[in-house]
Scaffold this motif. Structure first.
Motif, short mmCIF file in Angstrom:
data_model
loop_
_atom_site.label_atom_id
_atom_site.label_comp_id
_atom_site.label_asym_id
_atom_site.label_seq_id
_atom_site.Cartn_x
_atom_site.Cartn_y
_atom_site.Cartn_z
N SER A 6 0.84 -1.20 0.00
CA SER A 6 0.00 0.00 0.00
C SER A 6 0.87 1.25 0.00
O SER A 6 0.59 2.22 -0.72
CB SER A 6 -0.92 -0.01 1.23
N LEU A 7 1.92 1.24 0.80
CA LEU A 7 2.82 2.38 0.87
C LEU A 7 3.52 2.61 -0.47
O LEU A 7 3.67 3.74 -0.93
CB LEU A 7 3.86 2.14 1.98
N GLU A 8 3.91 1.52 -1.10
CA GLU A 8 4.58 1.63 -2.40
C GLU A 8 3.66 2.23 -3.45
O GLU A 8 4.10 3.03 -4.29
CB GLU A 8 5.05 0.23 -2.83
N ARG A 9 2.38 1.86 -3.40
CA ARG A 9 1.43 2.43 -4.37
C ARG A 9 1.25 3.92 -4.16
O ARG A 9 1.14 4.69 -5.10
CB ARG A 9 0.08 1.72 -4.26
N GLU A 10 1.22 4.33 -2.89
CA GLU A 10 0.98 5.75 -2.60
C GLU A 10 2.23 6.60 -2.81
O GLU A 10 2.12 7.76 -3.21
CB GLU A 10 0.50 5.90 -1.14
N PHE A 11 3.41 6.03 -2.55
CA PHE A 11 4.66 6.78 -2.67
C PHE A 11 5.66 5.95 -3.50
O PHE A 11 6.57 5.32 -2.94
CB PHE A 11 5.25 7.08 -1.29
N THR A 62 8.54 5.81 -4.82
CA THR A 62 9.86 6.45 -4.89
C THR A 62 10.91 5.50 -5.46
O THR A 62 10.76 4.27 -5.39
CB THR A 62 10.30 6.89 -3.50
N ARG A 63 12.00 6.08 -6.00
CA ARG A 63 13.08 5.26 -6.56
C ARG A 63 13.96 4.70 -5.44
O ARG A 63 14.48 3.59 -5.53
CB ARG A 63 13.93 6.08 -7.53
N TYR A 64 14.14 5.48 -4.36
CA TYR A 64 15.01 5.06 -3.26
C TYR A 64 14.15 4.67 -2.06
O TYR A 64 13.31 5.46 -1.62
CB TYR A 64 15.97 6.19 -2.87
N ALA A 65 14.36 3.48 -1.53
CA ALA A 65 13.49 3.01 -0.46
C ALA A 65 14.24 2.04 0.46
O ALA A 65 14.89 1.11 -0.02
CB ALA A 65 12.25 2.32 -1.03
N VAL A 66 14.13 2.29 1.76
CA VAL A 66 14.78 1.44 2.75
C VAL A 66 13.80 1.16 3.88
O VAL A 66 13.11 2.08 4.35
CB VAL A 66 16.04 2.11 3.34
N CYS A 67 13.76 -0.08 4.32
CA CYS A 67 12.95 -0.45 5.49
C CYS A 67 13.94 -0.78 6.62
O CYS A 67 14.80 -1.66 6.47
CB CYS A 67 12.07 -1.66 5.18
N VAL A 68 13.81 -0.07 7.73
CA VAL A 68 14.80 -0.15 8.81
C VAL A 68 14.17 -0.82 10.03
O VAL A 68 13.07 -0.46 10.46
CB VAL A 68 15.30 1.26 9.19
N PHE A 69 14.89 -1.77 10.61
CA PHE A 69 14.42 -2.49 11.79
C PHE A 69 15.42 -2.34 12.93
O PHE A 69 16.63 -2.18 12.71
CB PHE A 69 14.24 -3.98 11.50
N ASP A 70 14.91 -2.43 14.17
CA ASP A 70 15.79 -2.52 15.33
C ASP A 70 16.42 -3.90 15.39
O ASP A 70 15.77 -4.91 15.09
CB ASP A 70 15.00 -2.28 16.63
N ALA A 71 17.69 -3.94 15.81
CA ALA A 71 18.36 -5.22 16.04
C ALA A 71 18.27 -5.56 17.53
O ALA A 71 17.99 -4.71 18.37
CB ALA A 71 19.81 -5.13 15.61
N LYS A 72 18.49 -6.82 17.84
CA LYS A 72 18.53 -7.22 19.24
C LYS A 72 19.74 -6.60 19.93
O LYS A 72 20.73 -6.26 19.29
CB LYS A 72 18.62 -8.74 19.36
N GLY A 73 19.68 -6.50 21.25
CA GLY A 73 20.83 -6.05 22.01
C GLY A 73 20.77 -4.60 22.39
O GLY A 73 19.85 -3.86 22.03
N SER A 74 21.76 -4.17 23.15
CA SER A 74 21.78 -2.83 23.71
C SER A 74 22.46 -1.84 22.77
O SER A 74 23.12 -2.23 21.79
CB SER A 74 22.49 -2.83 25.06
N THR A 75 22.31 -0.55 23.08
CA THR A 75 22.93 0.53 22.31
C THR A 75 23.64 1.46 23.29
O THR A 75 23.66 1.23 24.51
CB THR A 75 21.87 1.31 21.52
#
Length: 944
Positions: free
Chosen positions: A67-72, A74-87
């Motif tokens: 749905s997001l791809e249909r609405e926007f 864009t040529r450049y696209a990244v999906c970012v997730f949190d990794a396990k562990g501390s920061t």
């Protein structure tokens, strides 16, 4: 876990990506994960190797991304997730995100497939160990903005608002919200450039980051707009008046740490995780990998998604239509096809025939435990009538018997009276175990139809209350928290506000899903919570006490209390006349008319016209006219005294004398309060509609209200309460020898304390010294400081400190108890009552001084308040049991703090006088004797 974006080849699909070349789309994958999980239900499939694989979040997230791809596009696209562990934030502040529960197992098992399918859909996936997703998003957004690119961030996380500028916009597809510069400013009251300062002041409860105590969004925005920045605010902190100014100054040492915690980094070293940066070419979308997507959808049995893929000839498939009852494009694939539903969905049945009814009746007759829930016409338990009944005996299976739906095209429904008569033997059979959510309400509803339910052995609301008193206990919250399900809400079916329809107008099909979810979810929540209670003996006993108390409270509420409406009317008239006199007098003293309830007008008269001294100021710098100020000024000036009395009488009139008579139930002619068990974390009951626990008793006018609570003909009111219960509990818990001796000898404990503190013989203690000792005794229980004691007694701080020091010298066990309890609370995060009720203290390790101090005071006091609550509940249960066993006509009609109130036939006065105090004193054996006292009279006040 570390993952790297690379340009590995993927199979080309026929269609190419045609998207703007100047826009980077960043998706907060972690935000999407939880939204998808809670919206996705508990769908699952059996994989070829025989393992069960949850798929609800996976299915929803695929549709969100498409749905997001249909609405926007864009040529450049990244999906970012949190990794396990501390920061780095955990190193800076160990309690960072300390309150967050671990990721649900059913969601954790979907993370790998989610990352896989997002890549197959053509997105880059980025998940870097030691770096939060927000910081990755901030860094990529900063790089793109520096190159003049447009950046769109898709997330529901308000924390990302600090990244917004002329190049960066946040969109929230779940609610259509757009946060550009104007949007952020309108929503939070400050521009994005001040959002870091704003978040530092407000704090972040989700991430367990303290802000400034008692400073909310409005105060934070006001300060920043006034001073221009947090740094300027800190420079002016000394001049900020009121409690919030005090709290700001207390937090000054914390603010730099808080600012680091809430600041999103925009300069993270992404190392080799993103090859080719800062050139955005590394982030260009890939074409979808059709063949691997086809295999993926087949593996997880996503039939609708599979049909939507291009066929083998290279043609494109038609867009999949939303399933009936869907919620639009975003969730068009969220509801499974009919085949999927038959295989995976919950089995909910609408009962409209006697054959189906008889089949379910046979099931519940044989069931080990049945979840029961009613749908009704009203939230008022004594007036509600049944519209339907839902039943569940197995997770995922439930049935709804509609009995009063009037929506157009409603099916023919079974007759209410006959259904209830056929259910009556099972409902009234104590050997047929039942459970519910807030069973007291359903008891009332069925009692309204002449059915006395027996066999209720479990209540999920009370299970939650005993295990986690500090959290919400509604079924919706419990289902999300413990079984990761989110069902239909009442507003989903009926709407909100003026346009809301009654439940009777809801179509039966929708009502079935809603009602069946109630009983099904309650059963599943019970299956999660009950094992936790079973393995903790003390908590299980507290839970059993709550179940027993629930039944007694049901009877107290049903009994109600008789009100003398004529007396209340006379009192209202007298209060009104006195208020008119006070108003006229106040106007004369002010030499002008004014509104006695208006702080602004009072302030102008006090400080501008009359020149009264300014005691303190509000957060805006204006002279305060709050109650504390009025009380201080009233010591020397008659006008504040008159205003205080006027407000006190106004509260009595508006809250009680004008309203109580109107709250009489027309069917019973009595007032019926509602006792909420799952509110106060200490175990105390809460009374509402009307609130009988807050009737003021320190003034003659307040006490007169209790005169309107009367006994019926041939009866009297009896009031039984514990004597100095919390001090006795303190003696038991602290094991202080002197305090124990005072109670064992039957001495006046306040006189004994005065004798110890002031160093005089007990018979030489003056009334003033005894009053001081009473304040000290009760004040220390509530963690009163020397400052608070000085204020209460009207003495200086030095004298107050000396009194407290002498008290602890004479009662060293009390000091040791307080020190021991603080330490135990810090170690384990909770304290317990004598009987094992657990009282959680979320702020006991807080770096925020005022919050931590408040938690420490609660740690000392909560075991006493909680133990007192346990004792009065034990007394209710035991006294009611004695009344039943001896078939007494005496009725328990109220419970107020440590007091039980009865309506007693004159023939039973002697029995009640001897037995009720004996039972109350004998419910538990402490190191000091419990003492219950009882009085009788024609009304509640005279029974004291």
């Amino acid at each position: 876990m570390q993952e790297q974006i690379s340009d590995s080849p993927v199979a080309e699909e026929t269609a190419t990506v045609d998207a703007p070349s100047d826009t980077l789309l960043l998706v907060d994958g972690s935000s999407y994960l939880y939204r998808a999980f809670h919206a996705g239900g508990d769908w699952s499939v059996t994989l070829p190797d025989g393992t069960r694989q949850p798929t609800g979040a996976l299915r929803i997230l695929i549709n969100m991304m498409q749905s997001l791809e249909r609405e926007f596009p864009t040529r450049y696209a990244v999906c970012v997730f949190d990794a396990k562990g501390s920061t780095f934030r955990n190193a800076l502040y160990p309690d960072y995100k300390g309150h967050r529960p671990p990721m649900p197992e059913d969601l954790a098992s979907q993370i790998g497939p989610i990352h896989q399918v997002v890549r197959l859909l053509g997105w880059h996936v980025l998940c870097i160990e030691g770096v939060e997703a927000d910081d990755i998003i901030g860094t990529l957004a900063g790089m793109a903005a520096e190159q003049g690119k447009r950046v769109i961030i898709s997330s529901g996380d308000k924390d990302l608002s600090q990244l917004v500028n002329e190049h960066v916009t946040i969109i929230d597809t779940m609610n259509g919200k757009k946060r550009d510069v104007a949007g952020v400013t309108a929503e939070f009251g400050v521009p994005p450039s001040l959002m870091i300062d704003y978040q530092t002041l407000v704090g972040d409860t989700v991430d367990n980051v303290p802000g400034v105590d008692k400073v909310g969004p409005k105060t934070a925005a006001k300060w920043l707009n006034t001073y221009g920045s947090l740094d300027k605010l800190v420079e002016e902190a000394a001049g900020i008046k009121g409690v919030v100014g005090e709290n700001l100054r207390k937090a000054l040492d914390w603010l730099p740490i808080g600012r680091q915690l809430v600041t999103i980094k925009t300069d993270c070293d992404l190392g080799d995780h993103v090859q080719g940066l800062p050139d955005l070419g590394a982030l260009a979308r890939h074409p979808r990998n059709i063949e691997e997507l086809r295999a993926f959808y087949q593996l997880y049995q996503f039939r609708s998604l599979l049909k939507a893929l291009p066929d083998d000839s290279g043609g494109t498939a038609a867009a999949a239509a939303p399933a009936p009852g869907g919620t639009g494009d975003l969730f068009s694939e969220a509801r499974p096809s009919e085949q999927d539903h038959a295989a995976q969905a919950s089995d909910y049945q609408t009962i409209t025939t006697w054959s189906d009814f008889d089949a379910w009746l046979a099931r519940i007759e044989q069931a080990e435990l049945t979840a029961l829930d009613t749908e009704t016409t009203s939230l008022n338990p004594l007036q509600a009538r049944i519209l339907g009944i839902s039943l569940s005996v197995q997770a995922g299976q439930a049935a709804y018997i509609p009995l009063g739906h009037e929506a157009p095209e409603s099916p023919e429904q079974l007759p209410l009276d006959e259904v209830l008569q056929r259910l009556r033997p099972w409902l009234e059979d104590a050997s047929k175990p039942k459970l519910g959510q807030n069973i007291k309400y359903d008891r009332h509803v069925l009692a309204n139809h002449g059915i006395e339910v027996r066999g209720y052995i479990h209540d999920t609301m009370l299970q939650s209350y005993v295990l986690e008193a500090h959290k919400p206990h509604g079924l919706e919250s419990l289902a999300e928290r413990h079984i990761h399900r989110r069902g239909l809400s009442y507003e989903d079916l009926c709407g909100k506000g003026a346009s809301q329809i009654p439940f009777s107008q809801v179509p039966v099909g929708q009502a079935t899903v809603y009602a069946c979810e109630d009983s099904d979810f309650a059963l599943q929540v019970h299956q999660t919570l009950w094992p936790q209670l079973e393995k903790e003996d003390k908590l299980r006993r507290i839970y059993e006490l709550e179940i027993e108390a629930s039944e007694v409270l049901f009877r107290i509420e049903r009994n109600g209390v008789q009100i003398d409406a004529q007396q209340l009317a006379r009192q209202s008239n007298e209060l009104g006349l006195r208020m008119l006199e006070l108003e006229r007098s106040a106007h004369e003293m002010a030499e002008q008319p004014f509104n006695l309830s208006s702080p602004k007008q009072i302030g102008e008269i006090f400080f501008t016209k009359l020149g009264l001294p300014v005691i303190k100021k509000t957060s805006t710098g204006a002279p305060s006219t709050d109650e504390e100020v009025l009380e201080k000024l009233a010591e020397d000036f008659p006008l504040p005294r008159a205003i205080l009395e006027y407000r006190s009488l106004s509260k009595l009139k508006n809250t009680y004398t004008d309203k109580l008579a109107g709250m009489t139930n027309p069917l019973t002619g009595r007032v019926h309060t509602n006792y909420a068990q799952a509110v106060a974390v200490t175990g105390r009951l809460s009374s509402t509609d009307p609130n009988l626990q807050n009737i003021p008793v320190r003034t003659a006018e307040g006490r007169r209200i209790r005169e309107a609570f009367v006994a019926g003909p041939g009866n009297v009111i009896a009031s039984a309460d514990y004597s100095q219960i919390e001090l006795r509990i303190m003696a038991h818990i602290s094991e202080d020898a002197a305090l124990i001796h005072a109670f064992e000898s039957g001495a006046d404990v306040h006189r004994a304390t005065a004798s110890e503190v002031f160093g005089v013989a007990p018979d030489q203690v003056s009334s003033e010294q005894r009053r001081y000792a009473k304040v000290i005794n009760f004040g220390l229980i509530y963690g009163m400081s020397s400052f608070g004691l000085a204020k209460s007694l009207g003495i200086d701080n030095t004298a107050a400190r000396n009194y407290i020091q002498r008290y602890f010298e004479r009662y060293p066990g009390v000091r040791e108890y307080m020190e021991r309890t603080r330490e135990q609370a810090r170690e384990q995060g909770f304290v317990e009552t004598v009987f094992g009720r657990r009282l959680q203290l979320p702020d006991i390790r807080s770096p925020n001084g005022p919050r931590r101090a408040g938690a420490e005071r609660a740690a000392i006091n909560a075991p006493m308040q909680g133990t007192a609550a346990d004792l009065i509940k034990m007394s209710m249960v035991q006294v009611q049991r004695a009344l039943d066993e001896q078939q007494r006509a005496t009725r328990m009609i109220m419970q107020v703090h440590d007091e039980l109130v009865f309506e007693v036939p004159e023939a039973e006065i002697d029995w009640v006088r001897s037995e009720v105090p004996r039972i109350m004193a004998g419910v538990a054996q402490l190191r000091v004797p419990l003492l219950a006292e009882i009085g009788f009279g024609p009304n509640w006040e005279q029974a004291h």
